[in-house]
Each structure stands twice: as structure tokens, then as C-alpha cells.
Design an enzyme around this catalytic site. Structure first.
Site, mmCIF file in Angstrom:
data_model
loop_
_atom_site.group_PDB
_atom_site.id
_atom_site.type_symbol
_atom_site.label_atom_id
_atom_site.label_comp_id
_atom_site.label_asym_id
_atom_site.label_seq_id
_atom_site.Cartn_x
_atom_site.Cartn_y
_atom_site.Cartn_z
ATOM 1 C CG HIS A 472 58.304 27.421 29.717
ATOM 2 N ND1 HIS A 472 58.073 27.246 28.362
ATOM 3 C CD2 HIS A 472 59.642 27.622 29.831
ATOM 4 C CE1 HIS A 472 59.221 27.330 27.704
ATOM 5 N NE2 HIS A 472 60.183 27.570 28.563
ATOM 6 C CB THR A 601 62.092 23.687 22.232
ATOM 7 O OG1 THR A 601 61.663 22.720 23.207
ATOM 8 C CG2 THR A 601 61.420 25.016 22.475
#
Length: 772
Positions: A472, A601
Site C-alpha cells: 500500500h 487520500t
């Protein structure tokens, strides 16, 4: 084998008659082709660098501008307002140029300068235009005249054929919100979750922070935002991902599923051959920057920076912090099967291996009867456990010799491939168990058959089903999802298979066999591997996974409710959680900030006062349908507003996170920030976006629906929920929790979620037949 060929490409022997040269022409040919391939890639990068560097203009526009300026000499028109004459006088000092030459050179220099000035003007104008986000807050389906003019201007300044990275220098920087705005939004978000006395205490802490320490921390953050490309992303990558010392498996890595109801071939090697070739075609497009940049409403570009580390990337463990190793190119992959590691070259005779040739290589691995070397079979468990033991082990046992060579082959591979020995995927006769097993296999496997440090671990199961496990830290899920969509479309609609299930084309016996990686793993290292595997097994066995398709209705019916499908599902999740737990909790929904350069994000805090009022009304039989519908509309509008704020840089959590990092650098304590960042997210949610809708015609292929992807639970006593909305009539959910928590049960939550979805749609009097 290729290494052996290269090693003996050039040999000589000294004899009484002189020197006897021995050349391997095949090896020299491969070396020559490899060099040509390398220079070709360098030329493509150089060419793309020029094209991207002059965007939104084009190299050909330089010729047009220069010729236009130079032709003005003959029409006695001076477009330079005297600049050409001034340049000409400057050139007079040389004494080497004729009058005509000076005029030509002066016009050339002015034309080039004008062209460069136009590029910077257009780029700056586009950046200013993209800094406007008012269009996002307009009522859905209604576009004002000013917004239409703005979009037209964006299209004009966006050039004709942008490449993947063309918009990067035109994207605005992510703004730093005002401290008071962030604090007020935070207090609003926690009000429905706190008791009155706790909220009063938090309000005092927040307001004190906003007027005392906050402005001081904000000053440093503003300074960083002016200097750095993005004030969040580097700290987010370092402190949230790379400095985490816990296992990547379950806690950080996520997975992707393929099409649920169809499989093009049951032959494992064939499916691997086609799909690996599809991945390599995508990588070639990426290297050439031929992937179209993602644009909202076909106009507003998103940042493409995360694509840079999609391939040839590996996370390297460290005792204090990990690092990300990224190579510009890699000419091999590493394949794991039955406890053994194989290095597979991707090129032959200067070209990519074809699908049938890759199938041949995979079949050779499947047919290889050799046994794993001591410690080899469970070696990858080191990447599944805690980071510090892996970092120490790597430094002690993999820093030299054959172990270093083999580890380098894994870490420097284009990506990692697992030929899994199990059969997975949706089974009609046992859908629930089969889907849960499929999800768990992709999330953690057997804890030693995925290399969790690699950016991509591509998994091919024994029955031909496929999946992906992704690390990730280097990028977020939409990047992997974009690749995944193209892999499936290329596999099905472009490459295809023969009637017998094998890849199209012919085998090639001249291709060297895959190379077994050699290891010499000492007993002390094997003990560390065993410890890592034991802890990884405990973690994996504790994951309660429930993955299920939702067929009752989809986006088509939700849109008839005049609301966002995402807002609808988020409210359903709130209702399901209340049914499951009897209380509300802090809820995380991932949003993106890629409207800004190097944005990643932001958090949407989906549990709001409005959503709680709606949920309580749904649980109250005395409330009328009209009252519930009114509360639903208010809650969904609130959610959409929060989502838009997050996308446009006005979120809560990334700002507070960065203020906290600054406070740590300054060695000052903030009770407010400390408490905020310690609050657990007991419901963590994320939507997997479907980005390339044009790849699949669901009216023609209704069964070609993907299950999307999922992730592990974020909190020990909470849920992780991922979902994908496919076409008009299909939604797929992935729910994760931990068996060790007496409060959670993924299957129970799934039952409540299905009920909640149906309860909300029933308010509108809509049923399955309404979509026909």
C-alpha cells in the site's frame, strides 16, 4: 540459461599457435538485443520528456510560431514590437554575421522565446483554472453558464492529446485549510459520538488549540506547502506506512478479485501466460506514457504521479523505517510454486515473450519435480511478520553471496507471481464459503506464498482463477484497479484462448528454461522464519472475512432515489452498524485528493449528526415514511458535501495529522492532537472505483462483473468494508473483522447490511421490477 550464455559469450585460450578466440554468437546476439532494447527505452523516455515538458503546447507548435515570426520579415510587419531589432543590435557586436543572417537569427530567437512564454502562460492559466472547485458543489445534473464557460476554457488549455504525465506541472498545490475551520469541522464530526460532558471537554481542548498552539504549527505547515509539491503526501507515506513496524499482511496490503462468474480457461499455465503478457503490455504502455490521464467528467485531470512506481518496485525493510526501492526497468519476474522460487526472463530476441511462450515457461515450473531447499519454502513468511525481525534477518543473512543474489532477483523483479496450488473462486453450489475462502486466500494466502513487500503479487490459482495482492505504501487502490481492469479486458477480448484452453500461438523450445533461485539459509535464520510464520498464522487465522455479491438492486435503482450511490451505501452501512452494534462509531471513508499534484487520500467522516438522525428514525416504528425520506435526503446531501470538501483539500484528518507531525518536530505536546489521533476507526470503508467503463459492455456481457477488492480490519473490535459498484445492477461487498473480538461478526454484519440496503430502497417504493 541466459546467465550462462552471457558468462561464456567471450572466451579465449592461449596456445603455442597464438590466441584462440571462442565466441558464443547466440549470447552476443542476446547482449546486443538487450542493449538495443535499453537504448530504445531511453529514447522513448527522452521523447516523452520533451512532449510532456512543452505541454500544453506541442513540439510542432514551435515550428509554426518560429516560421510565422520569420515570415513576418517579408511582410514588413514586426510582431515583436521592436524586440527582434533589439536582438539584432545585440548580435552586431559579434561582427561575424551578415545583415540577413542577423535578421534570421533574431527572428528565430524571438520566435522560440515567444513560444516558451506562451507555454508558461497556458500552463499557469490551466493551473489557475484547475484551482477552481466550485463546479463540484453545484447541484447534480445542473450546470451554470459560468461553469460551462470554465469547462470550455479548461478543455482549450488542456491540449489535444495529453500523455499520462502531461498535466502534472499544471495541477495546483493542495491548500492548507484554516486551523479554525478544521477544528470546527472536527467538533461537528464527533458531536453525535460523544457524551455531552466529553464533548464539552473536547470543545475546550479544541478551541484552546485553535488560538494557542495551532497558529504556530500552521505557520510551519504553510511554509512547507509553499516549498514542497504536496504538504501531506511525503509525511503520509513515511509515518503512516514506512515507519509502521507491524505486519504488512492483513494490516496494510489489500487485494483484488477477478470476474466472478466466468473463467476463460481452467488451465493454470495458460491463464498465467495470457494475463502476465497482458500485464507486460500495460507496463509497456506505462513506460511510453500512452495511458490516458484520468479525468473527471472527461475534463478535469487527476494527478498521475502514483503510476510511476507501479512496477519494478519493492518495499525494503529497515529497523526504524522501511524504504521503497524502484527501478526504471526490470527484465524478469520471479515465480513462486510449491515452495520454490524461479527467475523467468521476459524478453527473447529483443521482444516480449508471447502468451504461448509464457505459458510454456509456467508449465516448465509446474512440471519441475525438484524440492525446496532448506528454509526456502516458508522464506516469504519474513515479509508477512513484524518488520524489525525481517530487517535484522535481511542484514545478517541476505547481504552477501547467493542469498543476496537471489533476494535481489525477487526485489528487483517487475512483479512477483504465485502459482497457487489451491482452487479458488465463486462456486454456485457453495457461494458463501467459496467467496470467503477466495477473499482470505488473496488477503494472506498461507502467509508464505506471497511476497508482501512487492508492489504487486500476482496470483494464479490451480483452476485458472486469478487475483492480486498489493503493497500500500507506494500508491492507492485506484491505480491497481486501473491496471486490473485492463488486464481482464485484454485477457478476454484481445488475447483470447484456443478451443482447448491453451494460449494462442506456438511454443518456442529455444527460450531458456526458468532459473531456480539458490539459497543458503542457516539454522538461525530458519528460526526467525518459523517465528514470523507463527505470528503471521495467528494474524491470518484471526481474520473473519465475508465477501458477497449484492444482486437485489444496483446503481440504476439507486439513481431513481435522486441521490449519490456512494451516499446511499454509506447510509446503509450506518444503519447496518447500528443494527449490529446498537450504537454509532467513528467511521472512515477513503476519498482521493488527486485534483492536486501528488495528492493521495483524505478521510470522509461518514457518521454525522444527520446520518444518526436518519438511522434512529429508521429504527423507530412511530416515524412516518415521509419523515424518514426527509431525513435521508438531509443525511445524503450532508455526506456528499463532506465528500466534496475532502476531495477539494478541505478535509479534517490529513490537516490534523500534519499539524501533529510538526508538533513532534518542534517537541511540543498538544493534548488535543494526541487525543484526536488516538481515536479508533471502528468502521473503515472504501469504494473501489470502476474507471474504464468502456472496457466492458454489461448489456452484452452481464456476467462479466468483477468482485472488486478488499482489506483487513483496521480496529481489533471493528469492521473493514470495501465495495464496488459495477454497471447498473450489481454491487459487491467485502467485510472483514477479527474472530478475537466478541463484538464483531462479519457474516452477521453482512446480513444487517443486506437488510439495510433493502429497507432504505423500500422507503422510495422501489423494487427489483422498478429498474425494468
Amino acid at each position: 540459461m541466459a546467465e550462462a550464455h552471457q558468462a561464456v559469450a567471450f572466451q579465449f585460450t592461449v596456445t603455442p599457435d597464438g590466441i584462440d578466440l571462442q565466441l558464443s554468437h547466440e549470447a552476443l546476439k542476446q547482449i546486443c538485443l538487450s542493449g538495443l532494447h535499453s537504448w530504445k527505452k531511453k529514447f522513448i523516455r527522452f521523447k516523452n520528456g520533451i512532449i510532456t515538458g512543452v505541454f500544453p503546447a506541442s513540439p510542432s507548435s514551435w515550428f509554426i510560431v518560429v516560421v510565422g515570426v520569420m515570415s513576418s520579415m517579408y511582410t514588413k510587419v514586426d510582431p515583436s514590437l521592436g524586440m527582434i531589432a533589439r536582438i539584432s543590435r545585440t548580435l552586431d557586436g559579434t561582427g561575424y554575421l551578415s545583415t540577413q543572417t542577423k535578421e534570421v537569427v533574431s527572428s528565430f530567437l524571438f520566435g522560440t522565446g515567444l513560444w516558451v512564454a506562451l507555454i508558461f502562460t497556458m500552463r499557469y492559466s490551466l493551473k489557475v483554472l484547475l484551482s477552481y472547485h466550485g463546479w463540484m458543489f453545484a447541484e447534480h445534473g445542473k450546470m451554470s453558464r459560468s461553469t460551462k464557460i470554465w469547462m470550455t476554457m479548461v478543455k482549450i488549455f488542456s491540449g489535444r492529446k495529453p500523455m499520462l504525465y502531461s498535466f502534472q506541472t499544471s495541477l495546483p498545490r493542495q491548500p492548507v485549510p484554516a486551523v479554525k475551520d478544521t477544528v470546527n469541522r472536527y467538533l461537528e464530526s464527533v458531536k453525535p459520538l460523544m457524551k455531552e460532558e466529553d464533548f464539552k471537554r473536547m470543545t475546550v481542548l479544541a478551541q484552546d488549540f485553535a488560538v494557542t498552539l495551532g497558529p504556530r504549527l500552521q505557520w510551519y505547515l504553510k511554509l512547507k506547502s509553499w516549498w514542497a509539491t504536496n504538504y501531506v503526501s511525503d509525511w503520509w507515506e513515511e509515518y503512516i506506512y514506512l515507519r509502521s513496524r507491524g505486519p504488512l499482511m492483513v494490516n496494510s496490503n489489500y487485494y483484488a478479485m477477478e470476474l466472478l462468474y466466468v473463467t476463460p480457461t481452467p488451465i493454470q499455465a495458460a491463464r498465467a501466460g495470457n494475463t502476465i503478457h497482458a500485464i507486460l503490455l500495460y507496463r509497456r504502455k506505462l513506460d511510453r506514457e500512452e495511458i490516458k490521464p484520468t479525468r473527471l467528467v472527461s475534463t478535469i485531470p487527476l494527478c498521475s504521479a502514483q503510476w510511476e512506481r507501479l512496477f519494478n518496485t519493492c518495499r525494503i525493510p529497515g529497523e526504524e523505517t522501511d524504504t521503497i526501492q524502484h527501478l526504471k526497468d526490470s527484465r524478469h519476474i520471479v515465480v513462486f510454486h510449491r515452495g520454490r522460487y524461479f527467475k523467468v526472463w521476459l524478453y527473447h530476441n529483443g521482444r516480449l515473450l508471447k502468451p504461448r511462450e509464457l505459458e510454456q515457461q509456467m508449465q516448465r515450473i509446474l512440471d519441475d519435480p525438484s524440492e525446496p531447499q532448506p528454509g526456502e519454502a516458508t522464506l516469504a513468511a519474513l515479509t508477512a511478520g513484524d518488520r524489525i525481525p525481517w530487517a535484522k534477518c535481511r542484514k545478517a543473512y541476505f547481504a552477501r553471496g547467493k542469498n543476496k543474489q537471489s533476494l535481489d532477483a525477487v526485489e528487483k523483479a517487475a512483479f512477483f507471481v504465485t502459482l497457487d496450488e489451491t482452487e479458488q473462486g465463486y462456486r454456485k453450489e457453495d457461494p458463501e464459503v467459496s467467496m470467503d475462502s477466495y477473499a482470505k486466500s488473496l488477503l494472506h494466502g498461507q502467509c508464505y506464498d506471497r511476497w508482501f513487500d512487492k508492489s504487486l503479487t500476482y496470483i494464479v490459482f490451480k483452476n485458472g482463477k486469478i487475483g492480486m495482492n498489493a503493497e500500500h505504501s507506494w500508491a492507492d487502490a485506484p491505480i491497481v484497479a486501473h491496471l486490473w481492469e485492463e488486464i481482464m479486458a485484454t485477457d478476454w477480448f484481445q488475447l483470447g484462448y484456443e478451443e482447448d484452453g491453451h494460449c494462442k500461438g506456438n511454443t518456442n523450445p529455444n527460450i531458456p528454461c526458468p532459473t531456480r533461485l539458490q539459497w543458503d539459509i542457516p539454522e538461525a535464520c530458519r528460526e526467525v522464519i518459523a517465528t514470523s510464520l507463527s505470528s503471521a498464522n495467528l494474524l491470518a487465522n484471526n481474520v473473519d472475512m465475508h465477501s458477497f455479491p449484492f444482486h437485489t438492486f444496483g446503481k440504476g435503482l439507486i439513481k431513481k432515489c435522486r441521490t449519490s450511490p456512494d451516499a446511499f451505501i454509506q447510509l446503509a452501512l450506518q444503519l447496518a452498524h447500528y443494527k449490529d452494534m446498537g450504537k454509532f462509531c467513528l467511521t472512515y471513508e477513503a476519498s482521493m485528493t488527486r485534483l492536486f499534484r501528488e495528492g493521495r487520500t483524505e478521510t470522509v467522516r461518514s457518521c454525522t449528526t444527520e446520518s444518526c438522525n436518519f438511522v434512529l428514525a429508521m429504527m423507530d416504528p412511530t416515524q412516518t415514511v415521509e419523515q424518514k425520506l426527509k431525513l435521508f435526503k438531509t443525511a445524503s446531501e450532508k455526506h456528499q458535501h463532506l465528500y466534496r470538501l475532502a476531495m477539494t483539500g478541505a478535509g479534517i484528518d490529513r490537516h490534523l495529522f500534519c499539524l501533529y507531525v510538526v508538533s513532534k518536530y518542534l517537541a511540543v505536546e498538544s493534548p488535543f492532537l494526541k487525543e484526536v489521533l488516538s481515536e479508533p476507526w471502528r468502521l473503515s470503508t472504501s469504494q473501489t472505483p470502476q474507471q474504464q467503463v468502456e472496457l466492458f459492455d454489461f448489456s452484452k456481457y452481464p456476467n462479466y462483473v468483477s468482485g472488486g477488492g478488499g482489506f483487513g480490519p483496521v480496529a481489533d473490535d471493528g469492521y473493514g468494508v470495501s465495495y464496488i459498484i459495477v454497471g447498473e445492477h450489481f454491487i459487491h461487498f467485502h467485510i472483514s473483522s477479527k474472530f478475537s473480538s466478541p463484538e464483531t461478526d462479519s457474516h452477521r454484519f453482512g446480513k444487517h447490511l443486506r437488510e439495510a440496503m433493502s429497507d432504505i430502497i423500500a422507503l422510495f417504493g422501489l423494487t427489483e421490477n422498478s429498474k425494468k
